[in-house]
Design an enzyme around this catalytic site. Sequence first.
Site, PDB file in Angstrom:
ATOM      1  N   ARG A  55       0.816  -1.111  -0.021  1.00  0.00           N
ATOM      2  CA  ARG A  55      -0.056   0.060   0.075  1.00  0.00           C
ATOM      3  C   ARG A  55       0.966   1.415   0.129  1.00  0.00           C
ATOM      4  NH1 ARG A  55      -1.970   2.869   3.766  1.00  0.00           N
ATOM      5  NH2 ARG A  55      -1.676   1.093   5.427  1.00  0.00           N
ATOM      6  N   LYS A 104      -7.089  -1.549 -20.450  1.00  0.00           N
ATOM      7  CA  LYS A 104      -7.488  -1.629 -22.019  1.00  0.00           C
ATOM      8  C   LYS A 104      -6.154  -1.936 -22.610  1.00  0.00           C
ATOM      9  CE  LYS A 104     -11.186   0.024 -19.955  1.00  0.00           C
ATOM     10  NZ  LYS A 104     -11.565   1.269 -20.184  1.00  0.00           N
ATOM     11  N   ASP A 156      -6.224  11.747 -19.831  1.00  0.00           N
ATOM     12  CA  ASP A 156      -6.332  10.448 -19.844  1.00  0.00           C
ATOM     13  C   ASP A 156      -6.137  10.032 -21.188  1.00  0.00           C
ATOM     14  OD1 ASP A 156      -7.538   7.991 -20.307  1.00  0.00           O
ATOM     15  OD2 ASP A 156      -9.294   8.376 -18.855  1.00  0.00           O
ATOM     16  N   TYR A 160     -14.915   9.816 -20.406  1.00  0.00           N
ATOM     17  CA  TYR A 160     -15.332   8.677 -20.122  1.00  0.00           C
ATOM     18  C   TYR A 160     -16.345   8.422 -19.015  1.00  0.00           C
ATOM     19  CZ  TYR A 160     -14.810   3.940 -17.978  1.00  0.00           C
ATOM     20  OH  TYR A 160     -15.062   2.440 -17.538  1.00  0.00           O
TER      21      TYR A 160
END
Length: 385
Positions: A51, A200, A175, A105
Site C-alpha cells: 500500500r 485497456k 486520460d 469517459y
Amino acid sequence: MSSTHPTRRAATLCIHAGTHHDSATGGACSPIFPSTAYAFPHPTGANIYPRYFNTPNQRVIAGKLAALEQGGEALVFGSGMAAIATVLQTELRPGDHAVFQADLYGGTHHLVTRELARGGVEYSFVRGVEEFAAAIRPRTRLLYLESPSNPLLRCLDIAAVADIGRRHGVLTVIDNTFATPINQNPLALGIDVVIHSATKYLNGHSDLNAGVVVASAAWIQRLTEVATHLGGMLDAHACGQLERGLKTLALRVRQHNENAGRLARHLQQHPAVRCVIYPGLPEHPDHAVAARQMRGFGGMLSFELRAPSRIDRFLGQLRVVLPALSLGGVESLVCVPSRTSHRLMTPAERHEAGISDGLVRLSVGIEDIEDLIEDVDQALAADSP
Ligand SMILES: *Cc1c(COP(=O)(O)O)cnc(C)c1O
C-alpha cells in the site's frame, strides 16, 4: 530501477524498461514478489509495503510506463478509476474549481458529478480549446482532457491546452487510454499528468483491471502520499501479468492502428453505413490535429448505420466481433453507446452530444483484417433493408 538507456525506442522499452533483474538466477523475466511483510529496519532504509506503492513488481510497471511516457516517475493503481480519483483528490481542495472536457469517459463523468461536489469542489464542462481558456477562474486548479474522446474520437489540440494551463499556473491532466504511449506522448506536448486505464490497451488481453499515472518525480511524490491513504494499489501477481502484457504493447498497437485504418476505409464504402468516425480519415473534423500530435490513429472507430432499427440484426449476425463492453484487448469488441455508456442521458441530451441511436463503436482487435472485414460485411448484409 531501469537499466535501460533513456533514448531507446518504444518497442524496446516495452520489453526491457523497468525489468527487475534477478541476480541469483539471471532470469530474463522479473520475479514475482508476493510479500506484504518486508524487513524493518530495511538495509536500504526503505519501508516496503504494497500500500506504499513501492514493492518490486509495482516498481517494474512504474519504470516501464515512466520510460514509455517520457515522464519522471509513475505510480500503478488497481484500476483506471482509482488512478483518476487519486489524481483529483491530490490536487483539489474544497472551494477549488476544475475544468473537464464534456465528453468524458462515463466513469469519470460520474466521479466528477457525484463525488467532487461532495468535497466542495466546483467544476465546469467545456468543448474545445477556447472554452478551456474561457472557463478558468481565480480558484481553477486543474484542466482535464481526453483525446481521442469516447465514442466520437474528437481530438483536442493537446499542446494548446497545456499552454493554457502553463500560462495560468493550472495543472493539466490527460486520460491517454485511447491513444496509448505508442501513439501519443502528452508529457512531451507540455501536459503535467498522464493517466491510463491499464485495463485497456496497456494490458491488452481483457483479463485484469489496473491504472497508471505518469508525471514529474515531484508530483508523483505528492500523489503517492494521497494514494497511500486511499489504498488503491495493484497486487504483485496482477503486476506480473500486466508486465507480460506490456511487453507486446508496441507490436499490438501497430496492428490495432493498421486494422482500424483498413476497416474504417472499408466501411466508408459500404452502402449500409451512413458515416465512419476515425481520426485517421481526412474527413474526420480533427484529422489535422490528430495527424500533428499522434504517431498512429489508434484501434477505436465508430460508425453510423443508415437504418438504426437494424442494429440488433447486425449485432446478432457478428461471428468474430464480440458484442461486449470495454475496449483495447486483442479481440474485436462492439457496443452501441446509446444503450451503454450514454444510456442514462435523455434522447435530447444524446442528440446534443452527437450520439445517435444508429451509432456503433468498435474496438478493432488484432485478428486477421480479412476475417474482420468478412464478418462485418456479412452482418451488414443481413442488416440491409
Ligand atoms: C476504462 C476507462 C477508464 C476507467 O478504467 P478502469 O480500469 O475501468 O477503472 C478511464 N478512462 C477511459 C478512457 C477508459 O476507457
